[in-house]
Design an enzyme around this catalytic site. Structure first.
Site, PDB file in Angstrom:
ATOM      1  N   CYS A 154       0.879  -1.162   0.000  1.00  0.00           N
ATOM      2  CA  CYS A 154       0.000   0.000   0.000  1.00  0.00           C
ATOM      3  C   CYS A 154       0.921   1.217   0.000  1.00  0.00           C
ATOM      4  O   CYS A 154       2.129   1.066  -0.232  1.00  0.00           O
ATOM      5  CB  CYS A 154      -0.999   0.000   1.161  1.00  0.00           C
ATOM      6  SG  CYS A 154      -0.321   0.045   2.822  1.00  0.00           S
ATOM      7  N   HIS A 187      14.484 -14.557  11.838  1.00  0.00           N
ATOM      8  CA  HIS A 187      14.034 -14.520  13.231  1.00  0.00           C
ATOM      9  C   HIS A 187      12.524 -14.695  13.373  1.00  0.00           C
ATOM     10  O   HIS A 187      12.071 -15.244  14.377  1.00  0.00           O
ATOM     11  CB  HIS A 187      14.411 -13.179  13.875  1.00  0.00           C
ATOM     12  CG  HIS A 187      15.887 -13.013  14.084  1.00  0.00           C
ATOM     13  ND1 HIS A 187      16.404 -12.149  15.019  1.00  0.00           N
ATOM     14  CD2 HIS A 187      16.959 -13.593  13.492  1.00  0.00           C
ATOM     15  CE1 HIS A 187      17.732 -12.198  14.992  1.00  0.00           C
ATOM     16  NE2 HIS A 187      18.091 -13.069  14.062  1.00  0.00           N
TER      17      HIS A 187
HETATM   18  C1  RB5 Z   1      -4.061   5.274   0.578  1.00  0.00           C
HETATM   19  O1  RB5 Z   1      -4.109   6.645   0.313  1.00  0.00           O
HETATM   20  C2  RB5 Z   1      -3.168   4.994   1.771  1.00  0.00           C
HETATM   21  O2  RB5 Z   1      -3.787   5.417   2.939  1.00  0.00           O
HETATM   22  C3  RB5 Z   1      -2.835   3.523   1.862  1.00  0.00           C
HETATM   23  O3  RB5 Z   1      -2.202   3.124   0.683  1.00  0.00           O
HETATM   24  C4  RB5 Z   1      -1.905   3.126   2.979  1.00  0.00           C
HETATM   25  O4  RB5 Z   1      -0.804   3.951   3.080  1.00  0.00           O
HETATM   26  C5  RB5 Z   1      -2.565   2.870   4.272  1.00  0.00           C
HETATM   27  O5  RB5 Z   1      -1.935   2.500   5.268  1.00  0.00           O
END
Ligand code: RB5
Length: 162
Positions: free
Chosen positions: A80, A113
């Site tokens: 993400c 680990h």
């Molecule tokens: C998306 O904008 C962002 O919040 C997501 O990709 C991530 O960083 C969330 O933890």
């Protein structure tokens, strides 16, 4: 929860080294596409649990499909923007040890680990080459067992208590 389309993509090598399952929100889409090709070249079979574009989505929707494949024996990669949301979500599942890494050293320790079974990467945090290094080390470093086995078993005990 959104319906997630799962695409199974064969590796380029008929003798697959194993299955690697990817999931991301829009914040990690570009690296997912890039890393899929990298690991196919390394001989892995890829399962892509989405997302499949840069359209804004909710990262929790992409965790469960990846976790299911990992609990069935695959190794996982979740991405993400920061890696933090995916880390918080993935580690709620019993048997999942998801490690947010930003360099090869982190990835090595996560395997040696912690026997990490999901690598988490933040596309807005690290460069592409660091992401490749993390993945390469994650895939090629064995768990050291010994005292570390006792410690990860204690993680399961915490989950049982909760
Ligand atoms: C998306 O904008 C962002 O919040 C997501 O990709 C991530 O960083 C969330 O933890």
């Amino acid at each position: 929860m959104n319906e997630t389309i799962i695409n199974i993509i064969d590796s380029k090598n008929e003798h697959s080294k194993g299955t690697l399952v990817f999931g991301t929100d829009h914040g990690g889409f570009e690296y997912k596409e890039f890393l899929k090709e990298v690991v196919r070249d390394w001989g892995y079979t890829v399962i892509d649990c989405g997302t499949h574009s840069t359209d804004s989505v909710d990262y929790p929707d992409y965790i469960t499909p990846v976790v299911k494949e990992v609990l069935a024996g695959a190794k996982g990669v979740l991405l993400c923007g920061s890696g933090i949301g995916m880390s918080i979500g993935a580690n709620r599942f019993k048997g999942i040890r998801a490690a947010l890494c930003y360099d090869g050293l982190m990835a090595r320790i996560a395997r040696e680990h912690n026997d990490a079974n999901i690598l988490i990467l933040g596309e807005r945090i690290i460069g592409k080459q660091e992401a490749v290094s993390c993945l390469e080390v994650f895939l090629n470093t064995p768990f050291q067992e010994g005292r570390h086995l006792r410690r990860i078993e204690k993680l399961d005990e915490i989950e049982d208590y909760l």
